[in-house]
Design a protein around this motif. Structure first.
Motif, PDB file in Angstrom:
ATOM      1  N   GLU A 209       0.846  -1.190   0.000  1.00 13.49           N
ATOM      2  CA  GLU A 209       0.000   0.000   0.000  1.00 13.49           C
ATOM      3  C   GLU A 209       0.882   1.240   0.000  1.00 13.49           C
ATOM      4  O   GLU A 209       1.958   1.240   0.595  1.00 13.49           O
ATOM      5  CB  GLU A 209      -0.894   0.022   1.235  1.00 13.49           C
ATOM      6  CG  GLU A 209      -2.067  -0.926   1.119  1.00 13.49           C
ATOM      7  CD  GLU A 209      -2.947  -0.937   2.364  1.00 13.49           C
ATOM      8  OE1 GLU A 209      -4.121  -1.243   2.237  1.00 13.49           O
ATOM      9  OE2 GLU A 209      -2.436  -0.635   3.466  1.00 13.49           O
ATOM     10  N   GLU A 251      -4.665   6.036   2.438  1.00  9.44           N
ATOM     11  CA  GLU A 251      -4.202   5.115   1.394  1.00  9.44           C
ATOM     12  C   GLU A 251      -4.465   5.733   0.029  1.00  9.44           C
ATOM     13  O   GLU A 251      -5.606   5.995  -0.325  1.00  9.44           O
ATOM     14  CB  GLU A 251      -4.941   3.777   1.523  1.00  9.44           C
ATOM     15  CG  GLU A 251      -4.554   2.785   0.445  1.00  9.44           C
ATOM     16  CD  GLU A 251      -5.525   1.599   0.323  1.00  9.44           C
ATOM     17  OE1 GLU A 251      -6.034   1.124   1.353  1.00  9.44           O
ATOM     18  OE2 GLU A 251      -5.765   1.186  -0.827  1.00  9.44           O
ATOM     19  N   HIS A 254      -2.532   1.059  -4.183  1.00  6.86           N
ATOM     20  CA  HIS A 254      -2.510  -0.307  -3.692  1.00  6.86           C
ATOM     21  C   HIS A 254      -2.116  -1.220  -4.850  1.00  6.86           C
ATOM     22  O   HIS A 254      -2.728  -1.136  -5.913  1.00  6.86           O
ATOM     23  CB  HIS A 254      -3.911  -0.647  -3.183  1.00  6.86           C
ATOM     24  CG  HIS A 254      -3.949  -1.743  -2.179  1.00  6.86           C
ATOM     25  ND1 HIS A 254      -5.026  -1.969  -1.370  1.00  6.86           N
ATOM     26  CD2 HIS A 254      -3.037  -2.689  -1.865  1.00  6.86           C
ATOM     27  CE1 HIS A 254      -4.780  -3.007  -0.583  1.00  6.86           C
ATOM     28  NE2 HIS A 254      -3.582  -3.454  -0.875  1.00  6.86           N
TER      29      HIS A 254
END
Ligand SMILES: Nc1ncnc2c1ncn2[C@@H]1O[C@H](COP(=O)(O)OP(=O)(O)O)[C@@H](O)[C@H]1O
Ligand SMILES: [Mg+2]
Ligand SMILES: [Zn+2]
Length: 409
Positions: A209, A251, A254
Protein backbone atom coordinates in the motif's frame (compact mmCIF):
# COMPACT_ATOMS: atom_id res chain seq x y z
CA UNK A 1 -7.60 32.83 -18.51
CA UNK A 2 -9.28 36.05 -17.41
CA UNK A 3 -10.60 35.76 -13.89
CA UNK A 4 -13.67 37.90 -14.64
CA UNK A 5 -14.78 35.41 -17.32
CA UNK A 6 -13.84 32.26 -15.46
CA UNK A 7 -16.08 29.84 -13.60
CA UNK A 8 -14.17 30.50 -10.39
CA UNK A 9 -16.49 31.55 -7.57
CA UNK A 10 -14.72 31.41 -4.23
CA UNK A 11 -16.62 31.75 -0.97
CA UNK A 12 -15.57 33.70 2.09
CA UNK A 13 -17.18 31.57 4.82
CA UNK A 14 -16.09 28.05 5.66
CA UNK A 15 -18.72 25.68 4.26
CA UNK A 16 -20.73 24.08 7.09
CA UNK A 17 -20.59 20.66 5.50
CA UNK A 18 -16.77 20.57 5.44
CA UNK A 19 -15.34 17.68 7.44
CA UNK A 20 -11.62 18.27 6.93
CA UNK A 21 -9.11 20.70 5.44
CA UNK A 22 -9.18 19.37 1.89
CA UNK A 23 -12.96 19.23 1.83
CA UNK A 24 -13.17 22.80 3.13
CA UNK A 25 -10.55 24.31 0.83
CA UNK A 26 -11.69 22.49 -2.29
CA UNK A 27 -15.26 23.71 -1.76
CA UNK A 28 -14.24 27.26 -0.75
CA UNK A 29 -12.00 27.61 -3.77
CA UNK A 30 -14.71 26.27 -6.14
CA UNK A 31 -12.59 23.32 -7.17
CA UNK A 32 -15.47 21.01 -6.31
CA UNK A 33 -19.22 21.13 -6.17
CA UNK A 34 -20.94 18.91 -3.64
CA UNK A 35 -23.89 17.21 -5.31
CA UNK A 36 -24.85 15.16 -2.28
CA UNK A 37 -23.02 13.34 0.50
CA UNK A 38 -20.26 11.29 -1.17
CA UNK A 39 -21.00 12.67 -4.64
CA UNK A 40 -18.98 15.48 -6.22
CA UNK A 41 -18.63 17.34 -9.49
CA UNK A 42 -15.34 18.86 -10.60
CA UNK A 43 -15.44 22.52 -11.56
CA UNK A 44 -12.80 23.98 -13.92
CA UNK A 45 -10.14 24.45 -11.23
CA UNK A 46 -10.59 20.96 -9.78
CA UNK A 47 -10.63 19.41 -13.22
CA UNK A 48 -7.34 21.09 -14.08
CA UNK A 49 -5.67 19.52 -11.05
CA UNK A 50 -7.29 16.17 -11.77
CA UNK A 51 -6.02 16.32 -15.37
CA UNK A 52 -2.52 17.21 -14.20
CA UNK A 53 -2.45 14.27 -11.80
CA UNK A 54 -3.91 11.99 -14.49
CA UNK A 55 -1.27 13.05 -16.99
CA UNK A 56 1.55 12.38 -14.54
CA UNK A 57 0.06 8.92 -14.04
CA UNK A 58 -0.26 8.36 -17.81
CA UNK A 59 3.33 9.40 -18.42
CA UNK A 60 4.73 6.86 -15.95
CA UNK A 61 2.29 4.10 -16.87
CA UNK A 62 3.06 4.44 -20.59
CA UNK A 63 6.79 4.54 -19.86
CA UNK A 64 6.53 1.21 -18.08
CA UNK A 65 4.83 -0.39 -21.07
CA UNK A 66 1.21 -0.21 -19.92
CA UNK A 67 -1.46 0.64 -22.53
CA UNK A 68 -4.46 2.81 -21.77
CA UNK A 69 -8.00 1.59 -22.31
CA UNK A 70 -11.40 2.79 -21.10
CA UNK A 71 -13.76 0.18 -19.76
CA UNK A 72 -17.50 0.55 -19.31
CA UNK A 73 -18.95 1.63 -16.00
CA UNK A 74 -22.01 -0.58 -16.62
CA UNK A 75 -21.30 -4.28 -16.20
CA UNK A 76 -23.57 -7.34 -16.42
CA UNK A 77 -23.96 -9.13 -13.07
CA UNK A 78 -23.02 -12.44 -14.74
CA UNK A 79 -19.29 -11.67 -14.85
CA UNK A 80 -19.37 -11.08 -11.09
CA UNK A 81 -21.17 -14.37 -10.49
CA UNK A 82 -18.27 -16.22 -12.11
CA UNK A 83 -15.89 -15.14 -9.34
CA UNK A 84 -18.46 -15.01 -6.54
CA UNK A 85 -17.67 -11.37 -5.95
CA UNK A 86 -21.31 -10.43 -6.55
CA UNK A 87 -21.65 -11.71 -2.98
CA UNK A 88 -18.29 -10.63 -1.52
CA UNK A 89 -18.84 -7.05 -2.68
CA UNK A 90 -22.63 -7.09 -2.51
CA UNK A 91 -22.83 -4.25 0.01
CA UNK A 92 -20.76 -1.77 -1.97
CA UNK A 93 -22.06 -2.78 -5.38
CA UNK A 94 -24.76 -0.57 -6.90
CA UNK A 95 -27.01 -2.78 -8.98
CA UNK A 96 -30.27 -2.31 -10.83
CA UNK A 97 -32.33 -3.69 -13.69
CA UNK A 98 -32.62 -2.06 -17.09
CA UNK A 99 -35.79 -2.04 -19.19
CA UNK A 100 -34.91 -5.43 -20.68
CA UNK A 101 -34.72 -6.84 -17.17
CA UNK A 102 -30.93 -7.32 -17.31
CA UNK A 103 -29.25 -6.93 -13.94
CA UNK A 104 -26.47 -4.38 -14.25
CA UNK A 105 -23.79 -3.17 -11.89
CA UNK A 106 -22.05 0.20 -11.74
CA UNK A 107 -18.49 -1.11 -11.60
CA UNK A 108 -16.86 -0.78 -8.16
CA UNK A 109 -13.64 -2.15 -9.74
CA UNK A 110 -12.73 -3.92 -12.98
CA UNK A 111 -10.86 -7.21 -12.44
CA UNK A 112 -13.77 -9.23 -13.82
CA UNK A 113 -14.33 -7.06 -16.86
CA UNK A 114 -10.65 -6.83 -17.81
CA UNK A 115 -10.30 -10.60 -17.41
CA UNK A 116 -13.18 -11.05 -19.90
CA UNK A 117 -11.40 -8.71 -22.33
CA UNK A 118 -8.16 -10.67 -22.05
CA UNK A 119 -9.98 -14.00 -22.32
CA UNK A 120 -11.49 -12.83 -25.61
CA UNK A 121 -8.25 -11.57 -27.16
CA UNK A 122 -5.38 -13.60 -25.76
CA UNK A 123 -4.87 -17.28 -26.49
CA UNK A 124 -1.11 -17.80 -26.77
CA UNK A 125 2.03 -17.18 -24.70
CA UNK A 126 3.22 -15.17 -27.72
CA UNK A 127 0.67 -12.48 -26.83
CA UNK A 128 1.99 -12.09 -23.29
CA UNK A 129 3.04 -10.22 -21.18
CA UNK A 130 0.69 -7.23 -21.39
CA UNK A 131 -0.38 -4.44 -19.02
CA UNK A 132 -3.65 -2.53 -19.47
CA UNK A 133 -4.78 0.48 -17.47
CA UNK A 134 -7.54 3.03 -17.36
CA UNK A 135 -8.48 6.22 -15.56
CA UNK A 136 -12.17 5.91 -14.93
CA UNK A 137 -15.04 6.50 -12.54
CA UNK A 138 -15.78 3.84 -9.95
CA UNK A 139 -19.00 3.48 -7.95
CA UNK A 140 -19.11 2.13 -4.42
CA UNK A 141 -22.03 2.35 -2.06
CA UNK A 142 -19.72 3.28 0.82
CA UNK A 143 -21.12 2.77 4.33
CA UNK A 144 -19.56 6.02 5.43
CA UNK A 145 -18.63 8.40 2.63
CA UNK A 146 -16.43 10.96 4.36
CA UNK A 147 -14.03 13.85 4.01
CA UNK A 148 -15.12 14.96 0.55
CA UNK A 149 -13.22 13.17 -2.18
CA UNK A 150 -11.11 11.20 0.32
CA UNK A 151 -13.89 8.63 0.57
CA UNK A 152 -16.75 9.13 -1.84
CA UNK A 153 -19.32 6.90 -3.52
CA UNK A 154 -18.31 7.96 -7.02
CA UNK A 155 -14.58 8.48 -7.46
CA UNK A 156 -11.87 8.36 -10.07
CA UNK A 157 -9.41 5.51 -10.02
CA UNK A 158 -6.46 4.57 -12.14
CA UNK A 159 -6.58 0.80 -12.29
CA UNK A 160 -3.97 -1.26 -14.08
CA UNK A 161 -3.88 -5.00 -14.69
CA UNK A 162 -0.91 -7.14 -15.72
CA UNK A 163 -1.04 -10.49 -17.53
CA UNK A 164 1.85 -12.94 -17.55
CA UNK A 165 2.76 -16.51 -18.40
CA UNK A 166 4.58 -17.21 -15.14
CA UNK A 167 5.44 -15.96 -11.64
CA UNK A 168 8.73 -14.44 -12.82
CA UNK A 169 6.87 -12.34 -15.36
CA UNK A 170 4.40 -11.23 -12.70
CA UNK A 171 7.26 -10.32 -10.35
CA UNK A 172 8.82 -8.16 -13.09
CA UNK A 173 5.58 -6.34 -13.86
CA UNK A 174 4.81 -5.92 -10.16
CA UNK A 175 8.19 -4.28 -9.67
CA UNK A 176 7.67 -2.07 -12.74
CA UNK A 177 4.34 -0.89 -11.34
CA UNK A 178 5.75 -0.36 -7.87
CA UNK A 179 8.52 1.84 -9.16
CA UNK A 180 6.12 3.70 -11.48
CA UNK A 181 3.98 4.43 -8.41
CA UNK A 182 6.96 5.81 -6.54
CA UNK A 183 7.77 8.10 -9.48
CA UNK A 184 4.11 9.19 -9.80
CA UNK A 185 3.61 10.10 -6.15
CA UNK A 186 6.96 11.86 -5.98
CA UNK A 187 6.11 13.95 -9.03
CA UNK A 188 2.73 14.81 -7.48
CA UNK A 189 4.62 16.31 -4.54
CA UNK A 190 3.43 13.72 -2.01
CA UNK A 191 5.43 12.49 0.96
CA UNK A 192 4.42 8.87 0.85
CA UNK A 193 5.24 5.62 2.58
CA UNK A 194 5.13 2.22 0.97
CA UNK A 195 4.13 -0.69 3.16
CA UNK A 196 3.31 -4.37 3.07
CA UNK A 197 -0.45 -4.83 3.46
CA UNK A 198 -3.24 -7.33 3.71
CA UNK A 199 -5.02 -7.96 0.45
CA UNK A 200 -8.64 -7.98 1.68
CA UNK A 201 -11.35 -8.97 -0.77
CA UNK A 202 -8.99 -8.94 -3.75
CA UNK A 203 -7.48 -12.39 -3.16
CA UNK A 204 -3.85 -13.34 -3.75
CA UNK A 205 -1.29 -12.67 -1.05
CA UNK A 206 1.47 -10.21 -1.95
CA UNK A 207 0.47 -6.57 -1.84
CA UNK A 208 1.83 -3.15 -0.99
CA UNK A 209 0.00 0.00 0.00
CA UNK A 210 1.06 3.57 -0.63
CA UNK A 211 0.16 5.85 2.24
CA UNK A 212 0.34 9.56 3.03
CA UNK A 213 0.57 10.50 6.72
CA UNK A 214 -2.38 12.75 7.59
CA UNK A 215 -4.53 13.49 10.62
CA UNK A 216 -7.76 12.43 8.91
CA UNK A 217 -6.30 9.19 7.56
CA UNK A 218 -8.56 6.18 8.07
CA UNK A 219 -5.71 3.68 8.07
CA UNK A 220 -3.24 3.17 10.89
CA UNK A 221 0.44 2.35 10.50
CA UNK A 222 3.02 1.59 13.15
CA UNK A 223 6.20 3.62 12.83
CA UNK A 224 9.46 2.51 14.48
CA UNK A 225 10.68 5.19 16.91
CA UNK A 226 14.27 4.36 15.99
CA UNK A 227 14.58 3.52 12.29
CA UNK A 228 11.32 5.07 11.05
CA UNK A 229 10.24 1.90 9.20
CA UNK A 230 6.51 1.24 8.87
CA UNK A 231 4.53 -1.88 9.63
CA UNK A 232 0.88 -2.87 9.68
CA UNK A 233 0.15 -4.71 12.90
CA UNK A 234 3.09 -5.19 15.27
CA UNK A 235 4.16 -4.24 18.75
CA UNK A 236 7.94 -3.92 18.21
CA UNK A 237 10.13 -3.27 15.18
CA UNK A 238 11.43 -6.64 13.96
CA UNK A 239 14.64 -5.01 12.76
CA UNK A 240 15.82 -2.99 15.74
CA UNK A 241 13.40 -4.22 18.41
CA UNK A 242 12.33 -0.65 19.18
CA UNK A 243 8.87 0.48 20.12
CA UNK A 244 6.36 1.50 17.46
CA UNK A 245 4.18 4.61 17.38
CA UNK A 246 0.82 4.61 15.63
CA UNK A 247 0.30 7.11 12.81
CA UNK A 248 -2.81 7.86 10.77
CA UNK A 249 -2.52 7.47 7.00
CA UNK A 250 -4.50 8.04 3.82
CA UNK A 251 -4.20 5.11 1.39
CA UNK A 252 -3.56 6.55 -2.07
CA UNK A 253 -2.49 3.44 -3.94
CA UNK A 254 -2.51 -0.31 -3.69
CA UNK A 255 -0.73 -3.00 -5.73
CA UNK A 256 -1.62 -6.71 -5.61
CA UNK A 257 -0.32 -9.94 -7.00
CA UNK A 258 -3.57 -11.66 -7.94
CA UNK A 259 -2.14 -14.86 -9.42
CA UNK A 260 -4.78 -17.00 -11.14
CA UNK A 261 -7.80 -16.23 -8.96
CA UNK A 262 -9.71 -14.43 -11.73
CA UNK A 263 -8.27 -16.22 -14.76
CA UNK A 264 -9.22 -19.63 -13.29
CA UNK A 265 -12.74 -18.58 -12.32
CA UNK A 266 -13.35 -16.90 -15.67
CA UNK A 267 -11.31 -19.36 -17.74
CA UNK A 268 -8.92 -16.81 -19.19
CA UNK A 269 -6.47 -19.39 -20.51
CA UNK A 270 -3.52 -19.31 -22.88
CA UNK A 271 -1.52 -22.05 -24.58
CA UNK A 272 2.01 -22.07 -23.22
CA UNK A 273 5.26 -22.94 -25.05
CA UNK A 274 4.82 -26.54 -23.94
CA UNK A 275 1.36 -26.74 -25.56
CA UNK A 276 -0.45 -26.82 -22.22
CA UNK A 277 -3.48 -24.58 -21.52
CA UNK A 278 -2.87 -22.49 -18.40
CA UNK A 279 -4.65 -19.64 -16.61
CA UNK A 280 -3.08 -16.22 -17.17
CA UNK A 281 -1.18 -14.88 -14.14
CA UNK A 282 -2.45 -11.48 -13.06
CA UNK A 283 -1.62 -8.46 -10.96
CA UNK A 284 -3.71 -5.35 -10.27
CA UNK A 285 -2.59 -1.86 -9.41
CA UNK A 286 -4.86 0.96 -8.20
CA UNK A 287 -4.45 4.66 -7.51
CA UNK A 288 -7.27 6.77 -6.10
CA UNK A 289 -6.84 9.71 -8.49
CA UNK A 290 -9.48 11.89 -6.82
CA UNK A 291 -8.21 10.88 -3.40
CA UNK A 292 -4.68 11.95 -4.46
CA UNK A 293 -6.08 15.43 -5.03
CA UNK A 294 -7.40 15.48 -1.46
CA UNK A 295 -4.17 14.00 -0.06
CA UNK A 296 -2.14 16.72 -1.77
CA UNK A 297 -4.31 19.39 -0.12
CA UNK A 298 -4.26 17.66 3.29
CA UNK A 299 -0.47 17.92 3.25
CA UNK A 300 0.01 21.26 1.42
CA UNK A 301 -1.88 24.19 2.91
CA UNK A 302 -1.67 27.07 5.38
CA UNK A 303 -4.20 29.28 7.16
CA UNK A 304 -4.92 31.13 3.90
CA UNK A 305 -5.54 28.23 1.57
CA UNK A 306 -4.07 25.51 -0.61
CA UNK A 307 -0.41 25.47 -1.63
CA UNK A 308 -0.34 23.36 -4.81
CA UNK A 309 2.92 21.72 -5.84
CA UNK A 310 4.08 23.12 -9.22
CA UNK A 311 3.47 19.81 -10.97
CA UNK A 312 -0.29 19.74 -10.36
CA UNK A 313 -1.40 23.35 -9.75
CA UNK A 314 -4.36 24.58 -11.80
CA UNK A 315 -2.29 27.52 -13.07
CA UNK A 316 1.42 28.29 -12.86
CA UNK A 317 0.91 31.97 -12.20
CA UNK A 318 -1.87 34.05 -10.72
CA UNK A 319 -1.33 37.50 -12.21
CA UNK A 320 -2.93 40.17 -10.05
CA UNK A 321 -3.50 43.61 -11.53
CA UNK A 322 -4.17 46.17 -8.81
CA UNK A 323 -4.81 49.18 -11.00
CA UNK A 324 -7.34 49.30 -13.83
CA UNK A 325 -5.12 51.76 -15.73
CA UNK A 326 -2.41 49.12 -15.95
CA UNK A 327 -4.57 46.49 -17.65
CA UNK A 328 -2.95 47.01 -21.10
CA UNK A 329 0.57 46.50 -19.66
CA UNK A 330 -0.59 43.57 -17.55
CA UNK A 331 -2.33 41.94 -20.53
CA UNK A 332 0.79 42.14 -22.60
CA UNK A 333 2.83 40.53 -19.81
CA UNK A 334 0.25 37.76 -19.43
CA UNK A 335 0.44 37.13 -23.17
CA UNK A 336 4.18 36.95 -23.07
CA UNK A 337 4.06 34.49 -20.14
CA UNK A 338 1.58 32.36 -22.09
CA UNK A 339 3.79 32.47 -25.19
CA UNK A 340 6.54 31.07 -22.99
CA UNK A 341 4.33 28.14 -22.07
CA UNK A 342 3.01 29.20 -18.68
CA UNK A 343 -0.62 28.85 -17.62
CA UNK A 344 -1.77 32.16 -16.22
CA UNK A 345 -4.87 33.13 -14.29
CA UNK A 346 -5.15 36.86 -14.95
CA UNK A 347 -7.00 38.60 -12.14
CA UNK A 348 -8.19 41.75 -13.95
CA UNK A 349 -11.38 42.06 -11.92
CA UNK A 350 -12.36 45.40 -10.45
CA UNK A 351 -12.24 44.09 -6.89
CA UNK A 352 -10.37 45.49 -3.89
CA UNK A 353 -6.75 44.37 -3.52
CA UNK A 354 -7.60 42.47 -0.34
CA UNK A 355 -10.15 40.32 -2.15
CA UNK A 356 -7.70 39.54 -4.93
CA UNK A 357 -4.95 38.55 -2.51
CA UNK A 358 -7.32 36.39 -0.48
CA UNK A 359 -8.37 34.57 -3.62
CA UNK A 360 -4.79 34.14 -4.81
CA UNK A 361 -3.80 32.59 -1.47
CA UNK A 362 -6.93 30.44 -1.30
CA UNK A 363 -6.51 29.03 -4.83
CA UNK A 364 -2.87 28.24 -4.13
CA UNK A 365 -1.22 28.65 -7.50
CA UNK A 366 2.54 28.54 -6.85
CA UNK A 367 3.49 32.01 -8.15
CA UNK A 368 1.60 35.23 -7.60
CA UNK A 369 2.63 38.20 -9.74
CA UNK A 370 1.43 41.65 -8.72
CA UNK A 371 1.40 44.74 -10.88
CA UNK A 372 0.57 47.92 -9.00
CA UNK A 373 0.95 51.69 -8.89
CA UNK A 374 4.74 51.82 -8.70
CA UNK A 375 5.02 50.04 -12.05
CA UNK A 376 4.70 53.35 -13.90
CA UNK A 377 7.88 54.75 -12.38
CA UNK A 378 9.94 51.60 -11.67
CA UNK A 379 8.83 49.24 -14.50
CA UNK A 380 8.98 46.54 -11.85
CA UNK A 381 6.42 43.98 -10.75
CA UNK A 382 6.29 41.90 -7.59
CA UNK A 383 6.61 38.17 -7.49
CA UNK A 384 5.32 36.34 -4.42
CA UNK A 385 6.03 32.69 -3.87
CA UNK A 386 2.83 31.17 -2.49
CA UNK A 387 4.55 28.59 -0.34
CA UNK A 388 7.11 30.78 1.42
CA UNK A 389 5.27 34.12 0.96
CA UNK A 390 8.65 35.49 -0.06
CA UNK A 391 8.43 38.62 -2.26
CA UNK A 392 10.80 40.04 -4.85
CA UNK A 393 10.61 43.00 -7.14
CA UNK A 394 11.70 42.36 -10.73
CA UNK A 395 11.38 43.36 -14.37
CA UNK A 396 9.26 41.47 -16.89
CA UNK A 397 12.35 39.87 -18.39
CA UNK A 398 13.65 38.81 -14.99
CA UNK A 399 10.25 37.33 -14.16
CA UNK A 400 10.19 35.20 -17.30
CA UNK A 401 13.75 34.03 -16.78
CA UNK A 402 13.02 33.19 -13.15
CA UNK A 403 9.94 31.13 -14.08
CA UNK A 404 11.71 29.38 -16.97
CA UNK A 405 14.36 28.35 -14.51
CA UNK A 406 11.80 27.18 -11.91
CA UNK A 407 9.99 25.04 -14.49
CA UNK A 408 13.12 23.86 -16.25
CA UNK A 409 11.99 25.41 -19.55
N1 LIG B 1 -14.47 5.39 -1.71
C1 LIG B 1 -13.32 5.82 -2.21
N2 LIG B 1 -13.17 7.14 -2.49
C2 LIG B 1 -12.02 7.60 -3.03
N3 LIG B 1 -10.97 6.81 -3.32
C3 LIG B 1 -11.05 5.49 -3.06
C4 LIG B 1 -12.24 4.93 -2.49
N4 LIG B 1 -12.04 3.59 -2.35
C5 LIG B 1 -10.80 3.34 -2.82
N5 LIG B 1 -10.20 4.46 -3.24
C6 LIG B 1 -8.85 4.61 -3.83
O1 LIG B 1 -8.65 3.60 -4.81
C7 LIG B 1 -7.48 2.84 -4.54
C8 LIG B 1 -7.67 1.40 -4.94
O2 LIG B 1 -8.82 0.87 -4.32
P1 LIG B 1 -8.86 -0.49 -3.48
O3 LIG B 1 -7.54 -0.79 -2.88
O4 LIG B 1 -9.54 -1.47 -4.33
O5 LIG B 1 -9.86 0.03 -2.37
P2 LIG B 1 -9.99 -0.43 -0.84
O6 LIG B 1 -8.66 -0.13 -0.20
O7 LIG B 1 -11.10 0.43 -0.35
O8 LIG B 1 -10.32 -1.88 -0.92
C9 LIG B 1 -7.26 3.00 -3.05
O9 LIG B 1 -5.90 2.86 -2.76
C10 LIG B 1 -7.77 4.40 -2.81
O10 LIG B 1 -6.74 5.33 -3.08
MG1 LIG C 1 -6.91 -0.74 -0.92
ZN1 LIG D 1 13.20 -0.10 13.62
Amino acid sequence: MQYSKSFIFTVREDPKVAECVSHKLLLKGSFLYMVSSGIYSYLPLGLRVLENVSNIIRKHMNASGAQEILMSALQPIEIWQKTGRDEVLSEVMLRFKDRKNRTLVLGPTHEEEVTEIVKKHISSYKQLPRILYQIQTKFRDEARPRFGVVRSCEFIMKDAYSFDVDEEGLARNYEAMRSAYQAIFKECGLNFIMTEAESGAMGGNVSHEFMVPAEIGEDMLCECQKCGKHFKDMSNCPECDSKLNERRMIEIGHVFKLGTKYSKAQEALFIDKDGVRKPVIMGCYGIGVSRVLAAIVETNYDDKGVIWPKSVSPFDVQFVCLDEKLIPEASSMVESLERNGFNVLFDERSEPAGVKFNDAYLLGNPYIVIIGKNYASSKKIDLEIRKTRQKTSLSEEELINFLKNEYGK
